[in-house]
Write a protein that holds these residues in place. Structure first.
Motif, PDB file in Angstrom:
ATOM      1  N   ALA A  24       0.873  -6.836   3.711  1.00 22.65           N
ATOM      2  CA  ALA A  24       1.780  -7.180   2.604  1.00 22.65           C
ATOM      3  C   ALA A  24       1.181  -6.906   1.234  1.00 22.65           C
ATOM      4  CB  ALA A  24       2.186  -8.648   2.707  1.00 22.65           C
ATOM      5  N   VAL A  25      -0.113  -7.069   1.088  1.00 27.19           N
ATOM      6  CA  VAL A  25      -0.723  -6.880  -0.238  1.00 27.19           C
ATOM      7  C   VAL A  25      -0.676  -5.419  -0.694  1.00 27.19           C
ATOM      8  CG1 VAL A  25      -2.208  -8.899  -0.018  1.00 27.19           C
ATOM      9  CG2 VAL A  25      -3.063  -6.671   0.700  1.00 27.19           C
ATOM     10  N   ARG A  26      -0.503  -4.480   0.231  1.00 25.53           N
ATOM     11  CA  ARG A  26      -0.451  -3.057  -0.107  1.00 25.53           C
ATOM     12  C   ARG A  26       0.970  -2.550  -0.340  1.00 25.53           C
ATOM     13  NH1 ARG A  26      -3.449  -1.285   4.919  1.00 25.53           N
ATOM     14  NH2 ARG A  26      -1.587  -0.027   5.057  1.00 25.53           N
ATOM     15  N   VAL A  27       1.968  -3.326   0.024  1.00 25.19           N
ATOM     16  CA  VAL A  27       3.355  -2.858  -0.035  1.00 25.19           C
ATOM     17  C   VAL A  27       3.854  -2.843  -1.478  1.00 25.19           C
ATOM     18  CG1 VAL A  27       5.721  -3.302   0.718  1.00 25.19           C
ATOM     19  CG2 VAL A  27       3.819  -3.698   2.282  1.00 25.19           C
ATOM     20  N   ARG A  28       4.388  -1.687  -1.888  1.00 20.73           N
ATOM     21  CA  ARG A  28       4.979  -1.534  -3.221  1.00 20.73           C
ATOM     22  C   ARG A  28       6.440  -1.120  -3.132  1.00 20.73           C
ATOM     23  NH1 ARG A  28       1.387  -4.189  -3.889  1.00 20.73           N
ATOM     24  NH2 ARG A  28      -0.582  -3.790  -4.908  1.00 20.73           N
ATOM     25  N   SER A  29       6.862  -0.684  -1.968  1.00 22.18           N
ATOM     26  CA  SER A  29       8.243  -0.262  -1.758  1.00 22.18           C
ATOM     27  C   SER A  29       9.120  -1.493  -1.551  1.00 22.18           C
ATOM     28  CB  SER A  29       8.323   0.643  -0.523  1.00 22.18           C
ATOM     29  OG  SER A  29       9.643   0.723  -0.038  1.00 22.18           O
ATOM     30  N   ARG A  30      10.184  -1.605  -2.346  1.00 27.51           N
ATOM     31  CA  ARG A  30      11.097  -2.751  -2.192  1.00 27.51           C
ATOM     32  C   ARG A  30      11.744  -2.774  -0.811  1.00 27.51           C
ATOM     33  NH1 ARG A  30      13.847  -2.670  -8.079  1.00 27.51           N
ATOM     34  NH2 ARG A  30      12.095  -3.616  -9.165  1.00 27.51           N
ATOM     35  N   ALA A  31      12.110  -1.595  -0.317  1.00 29.75           N
ATOM     36  CA  ALA A  31      12.753  -1.534   0.996  1.00 29.75           C
ATOM     37  C   ALA A  31      11.795  -2.026   2.083  1.00 29.75           C
ATOM     38  CB  ALA A  31      13.225  -0.105   1.292  1.00 29.75           C
ATOM     39  N   TRP A  32      10.525  -1.619   2.001  1.00 30.85           N
ATOM     40  CA  TRP A  32       9.534  -2.105   2.975  1.00 30.85           C
ATOM     41  C   TRP A  32       9.302  -3.605   2.813  1.00 30.85           C
ATOM     42  CZ3 TRP A  32       8.003  -0.482   7.429  1.00 30.85           C
ATOM     43  CH2 TRP A  32       8.037   0.886   7.727  1.00 30.85           C
ATOM     44  N   VAL A  69      13.285  -4.769  11.841  1.00 27.55           N
ATOM     45  CA  VAL A  69      12.708  -3.681  12.625  1.00 27.55           C
ATOM     46  C   VAL A  69      13.575  -2.422  12.502  1.00 27.55           C
ATOM     47  CG1 VAL A  69      12.174  -2.904  14.975  1.00 27.55           C
ATOM     48  CG2 VAL A  69      11.418  -5.162  14.200  1.00 27.55           C
ATOM     49  N   SER A  70      14.893  -2.575  12.510  1.00 31.40           N
ATOM     50  CA  SER A  70      15.785  -1.413  12.348  1.00 31.40           C
ATOM     51  C   SER A  70      15.557  -0.747  10.999  1.00 31.40           C
ATOM     52  CB  SER A  70      17.251  -1.836  12.479  1.00 31.40           C
ATOM     53  OG  SER A  70      17.494  -2.365  13.758  1.00 31.40           O
ATOM     54  N   LEU A  71      15.410  -1.548   9.956  1.00 27.17           N
ATOM     55  CA  LEU A  71      15.136  -1.008   8.633  1.00 27.17           C
ATOM     56  C   LEU A  71      13.781  -0.300   8.615  1.00 27.17           C
ATOM     57  CD1 LEU A  71      15.871  -0.599   5.675  1.00 27.17           C
ATOM     58  CD2 LEU A  71      15.026  -2.924   5.220  1.00 27.17           C
ATOM     59  N   ALA A  72      12.772  -0.873   9.280  1.00 24.49           N
ATOM     60  CA  ALA A  72      11.449  -0.235   9.347  1.00 24.49           C
ATOM     61  C   ALA A  72      11.529   1.126  10.035  1.00 24.49           C
ATOM     62  CB  ALA A  72      10.464  -1.144  10.076  1.00 24.49           C
ATOM     63  N   VAL A  73      12.290   1.209  11.102  1.00 27.33           N
ATOM     64  CA  VAL A  73      12.457   2.493  11.808  1.00 27.33           C
ATOM     65  C   VAL A  73      13.128   3.501  10.879  1.00 27.33           C
ATOM     66  CG1 VAL A  73      13.689   3.639  13.702  1.00 27.33           C
ATOM     67  CG2 VAL A  73      12.460   1.494  14.131  1.00 27.33           C
ATOM     68  N   LEU A  74      14.183   3.081  10.194  1.00 21.78           N
ATOM     69  CA  LEU A  74      14.886   3.964   9.269  1.00 21.78           C
ATOM     70  C   LEU A  74      13.965   4.432   8.146  1.00 21.78           C
ATOM     71  CD1 LEU A  74      17.579   5.255   8.356  1.00 21.78           C
ATOM     72  CD2 LEU A  74      18.020   3.148   7.095  1.00 21.78           C
ATOM     73  N   LEU A  75      13.199   3.514   7.573  1.00 26.25           N
ATOM     74  CA  LEU A  75      12.278   3.879   6.494  1.00 26.25           C
ATOM     75  C   LEU A  75      11.216   4.855   6.994  1.00 26.25           C
ATOM     76  CD1 LEU A  75      11.835   0.372   4.840  1.00 26.25           C
ATOM     77  CD2 LEU A  75      13.054   2.355   3.886  1.00 26.25           C
ATOM     78  N   ARG A 135      12.709   8.270   7.438  1.00 20.77           N
ATOM     79  CA  ARG A 135      12.969   8.899   6.133  1.00 20.77           C
ATOM     80  C   ARG A 135      11.689   9.205   5.364  1.00 20.77           C
ATOM     81  NH1 ARG A 135      17.415   6.698   2.603  1.00 20.77           N
ATOM     82  NH2 ARG A 135      17.085   8.775   1.771  1.00 20.77           N
ATOM     83  N   GLY A 136      10.544   8.797   5.912  1.00 16.64           N
ATOM     84  CA  GLY A 136       9.262   9.094   5.272  1.00 16.64           C
ATOM     85  C   GLY A 136       8.940   8.229   4.070  1.00 16.64           C
ATOM     86  N   VAL A 137       9.565   7.056   3.978  1.00 21.68           N
ATOM     87  CA  VAL A 137       9.289   6.157   2.861  1.00 21.68           C
ATOM     88  C   VAL A 137       7.945   5.468   3.122  1.00 21.68           C
ATOM     89  CG1 VAL A 137      10.082   4.136   1.571  1.00 21.68           C
ATOM     90  CG2 VAL A 137      11.744   5.795   2.446  1.00 21.68           C
ATOM     91  N   LEU A 138       7.055   5.568   2.169  1.00 22.10           N
ATOM     92  CA  LEU A 138       5.718   4.994   2.303  1.00 22.10           C
ATOM     93  C   LEU A 138       5.709   3.524   1.910  1.00 22.10           C
ATOM     94  CD1 LEU A 138       3.727   7.909   0.610  1.00 22.10           C
ATOM     95  CD2 LEU A 138       4.104   7.537   3.060  1.00 22.10           C
ATOM     96  N   LEU A 139       4.771   2.764   2.467  1.00 18.85           N
ATOM     97  CA  LEU A 139       4.605   1.364   2.073  1.00 18.85           C
ATOM     98  C   LEU A 139       4.304   1.252   0.587  1.00 18.85           C
ATOM     99  CD1 LEU A 139       2.418  -0.023   5.004  1.00 18.85           C
ATOM    100  CD2 LEU A 139       4.804  -0.575   4.542  1.00 18.85           C
ATOM    101  N   SER A 140       3.609   2.264   0.060  1.00 20.68           N
ATOM    102  CA  SER A 140       3.225   2.251  -1.349  1.00 20.68           C
ATOM    103  C   SER A 140       4.384   2.622  -2.268  1.00 20.68           C
ATOM    104  CB  SER A 140       2.054   3.207  -1.579  1.00 20.68           C
ATOM    105  OG  SER A 140       2.411   4.513  -1.172  1.00 20.68           O
ATOM    106  N   GLY A 141       5.534   2.946  -1.689  1.00 26.80           N
ATOM    107  CA  GLY A 141       6.705   3.277  -2.490  1.00 26.80           C
ATOM    108  C   GLY A 141       6.852   4.772  -2.662  1.00 26.80           C
TER     109      GLY A 141
END
Length: 158
Positions: free
Chosen positions: A73-81, A134-140, A143-149
């Protein structure tokens, strides 16, 4: 992420308290005919009562998921993640609370389920959060969305 996870825990635990008090010892309550009903059950296993004899293993796995997401969690910058992981963290945390503190005892507790879908699966609010997260995580991921945004656009000149 923490606020969303906390909201999932609160809503899930409150609905479980309601289900135990309102649905115990009574016939299923139709919500949408026989498609969706309210029916109180206690699940020692995972989804579809899988691994019922290994509740303590599920407790360890759930604790590992909660710890892992908390570290990531401390590394996540993407709102969707943040939304995805917040839903999964909340769902896992509230199931961990059930496993730790409900009957029949520490690390062997049964999860309270009360939403019966088509007579096929009985779940709870945490299950909904887990499936959506989990469904959103699979979609992200697809789509190649990174945790860092999103990647920073290349800067040309000043």
């Amino acid at each position: 992420m923490v606020v969303l996870a906390g909201a999932v825990v609160v809503v899930d635990q409150l609905t479980k308290l309601w289900a135990v008090s309102a649905l115990g010892g009574r016939a299923p309550v139709a919500v949408v005919g026989e498609l969706i009903q309210l029916r109180l059950t206690y699940n020692a296993g995972a989804a579809f009562s899988f691994a019922e004899r290994f509740t303590w293993v599920l407790t360890v796995i759930t604790a590992a998921v909660v710890v892992t997401i908390s570290i990531v969690a401390v590394r996540v910058r993407s709102r969707a993640w943040m939304v995805s992981l917040g839903l999964v963290l909340g769902g896992a945390a509230t199931h961990l609370l059930d496993r730790m503190f409900r009957e029949p005892g520490l690390a062997r507790g049964h999860v309270v389920d009360f939403i019966d879908y088509f007579g096929f699966f009985v779940g709870n609010v945490a299950d909904i959060a887990l499936v959506v997260g989990v469904s959103l995580a699979v979609l992200l991921n697809l789509r190649g969305v990174l945790l860092s945004g999103p990647a920073e656009p290349a800067r040309v000149g000043r």
